[in-house]
Write an enzyme that holds these catalytic residues in place. Structure first.
Site, PDB file in Angstrom:
ATOM      1  N   CYS A  94      12.222  13.161  15.548  1.00 19.15           N
ATOM      2  CA  CYS A  94      12.786  14.162  14.620  1.00 19.15           C
ATOM      3  C   CYS A  94      14.021  14.784  15.264  1.00 19.15           C
ATOM      4  CB  CYS A  94      11.769  15.222  14.264  1.00 19.15           C
ATOM      5  SG  CYS A  94      10.172  14.579  13.682  1.00 19.15           S
ATOM      6  N   ALA A  95      14.951  13.933  15.710  1.00 21.96           N
ATOM      7  CA  ALA A  95      15.997  14.349  16.646  1.00 21.96           C
ATOM      8  C   ALA A  95      17.143  15.129  16.017  1.00 21.96           C
ATOM      9  CB  ALA A  95      16.567  13.117  17.359  1.00 21.96           C
ATOM     10  N   CYS A 134      10.009  25.701  15.333  1.00 24.00           N
ATOM     11  CA  CYS A 134      10.728  26.968  15.188  1.00 24.00           C
ATOM     12  C   CYS A 134      10.015  27.863  14.175  1.00 24.00           C
ATOM     13  CB  CYS A 134      12.185  26.731  14.792  1.00 24.00           C
ATOM     14  SG  CYS A 134      12.428  25.734  13.306  1.00 24.00           S
TER      15      CYS A 134
END
Length: 471
Positions: A282-283, A398
């Site tokens: 998931c870069a 996040c």
């Protein structure tokens, strides 16, 4: 104003104007507005278009804003002001809507075009951005007249906005923007997780406009001096928003990239990665990939979006860095080998990034937490299979929601006895002990870095854990 998303802050459609209350000298702005431009109407149209896309069509702000600004070919300064109008309106929507409603007495018909968003953007300018009343009001009226469904309300808009400019500041001062803007479910969650007082502090910090954080390849002191920034204890540099990113010193040299200081921490949990094979799942957008490449890792960056991965590659080229890229869903990515380290920055509700993405307040729903936690579990299970024995798996999100952080890792360790938590090693001059959870993971909050000068405070909310494959 009407909230066509039917959230808890919904209100009746705007009624007709009536006389307002006494005026107040109170003003306020997150920053002074730019000088007026001949593209003033286009600037407001971009802001209103972005607001409509978020609040009515329920689509993310960044993509909507980029499309609207490109379609109207806004120059850089006007583009920045359009974005400021829209994000200010989203951050303060609850209180701005409440002020507007005090000047309205009768619901409007269903078909009113973008009147809600036009009024919201105009009130944000009048009460928070120090835009001269004649400019904010006349351009809002022009917007109404240009909208086939809103044009019959042009006179109403003019009357209401004039009253807002005369006495709206006093009304705004008496309102609790946190309670009016944040959805109840999110404040309740944060109260359960962090305590009621801390939840309000987190919410208040989340509504502040963030500073600009940069990760530098080397010599942060030099670049901080050239850019006019400060070096944070974590090694990132931070400055007040300073116009176009591309015009800052070091951009063309590939000396740095934009990355919130909290987002730069998970890679640090890996330790020395020079010469190691590292998989970045998931870069995109690529900040962590750039960190790993800068540190000398042999990086494979995976993302399911070819477009986002293409932008990642373009940024690496600007930075003079290299990585292998692969377009693939992280759930099904396969390789002919296992990796020394795997980084999983998993999709999440992103509630730790509201200060940068206020549209989250309107796009996320309570059921999203459970759905994303289920996806994160599947991603963690697959990521574990890609780690060599003795290797490291760093998991991060996040999100401020425990189900996507602390609880996720506890469940993973219970079902994967071949993994053990590696409590984060702290250099207390860099990462305060208060950022470490009792179990030894990393937890940052929007309230942190509160001791910095105004305009430079805050941090994205992040969770990260370092897990070692023992066999």
């Amino acid at each position: 104003m009407q909230d066509r998303t039917k959230s808890k802050n919904s209100a009746p459609r705007p009624p007709r104007a009536r006389a307002g209350g006494p005026s107040s000298p109170r003003g306020g702005a997150s920053r002074p507005r730019p000088a007026q431009s001949p593209d003033g109407l286009k600037t407001r149209d971009v802001a209103v278009s972005a607001l409509y896309t978020v609040l009515v069509e329920r689509r993310p702000f960044d993509d909507a804003f980029a499309r609207a600004a490109a379609a109207r070919d806004l120059p850089g300064r006007d583009r920045a002001f359009a974005r400021l109008i829209a994000t200010t309106a989203l951050r303060h929507r609850g209180s701005l809507q409440a002020v507007l409603n005090t000047y309205l007495a009768k619901p409007l018909p269903e078909r009113m075009g973008r009147l809600d968003e036009i009024l919201l953007a105009a009130v944000a300018q009048l009460l928070l951005l120090q835009t001269p009343p004649h400019a904010a009001i006349s351009l809002a009226v022009d917007q109404c007249r240009a909208d086939s469904s809103a044009k019959r309300f042009a006179n109403l808009a003019n009357a209401v906005l004039r009253r807002v400019s005369e006495s709206g500041h006093g009304r705004l001062a008496d309102l609790d923007n946190i309670a009016l803007t944040f959805p109840d479910w999110l404040l309740s969650r944060w109260s359960d997780a962090y305590g009621a007082a801390a939840a309000r502090q987190i919410a208040r910090a989340s509504l502040a406009e963030p500073a600009l954080d940069l990760t530098v390849k080397s010599d942060p002191e030099r670049w901080a001096k050239e850019i006019g920034a400060v070096v944070l204890p974590t090694g990132s540099i931070r400055c007040a928003q300073a116009g176009r990113i591309e015009e800052l010193p070091g951009y063309l040299d590939g000396a740095w990239w934009v990355q919130d200081a909290a987002a730069a921490l998970p890679v640090k949990l890996m330790g020395d990665v020079a010469g190691l094979s590292v998989l970045d799942l998931c870069a995109a957008p690529g900040g962590k990939t750039a960190q790993l490449a800068t540190a000398g890792a042999n990086v494979t960056a995976v993302d399911k979006s070819a477009g986002r991965l293409g932008r990642l590659s373009e940024n690496l080229t600007r930075l003079g860095l290299t990585a292998t890229t692969a377009v693939s869903d992280a759930l099904t990515f396969s390789a002919d080998r296992q990796f020394d380290a795997v980084l999983l920055d998993a999709p999440c509700t992103a509630t730790g990034t509201i200060r940068r993405h206020p549209d989250i307040l309107y796009l996320k729903r309570p059921e999203d937490v459970g759905a994303l936690a289920a996806l994160q579990k599947r991603l963690l299970d697959h990521a574990a299979s890609l780690v060599k024995p003795g290797g490291i798996l760093v998991y991060c999100t996040c999100s401020l929601e425990p189900e996507e952080g602390e609880m996720q890792v506890e469940a993973f360790l219970e079902s994967h006895p071949d993994f053990a938590r590696r409590p984060i090693a702290l250099d207390t001059d860099t990462i305060p002990m208060t950022w470490r959870t009792p179990a030894g993971d990393l937890r940052t909050l929007p309230t942190q870095f509160a001791d910095l000068p105004e305009g430079l405070q805050g941090l994205d909310g992040f969770f990260a854990a370092s897990l070692v494959k023992t066999c």
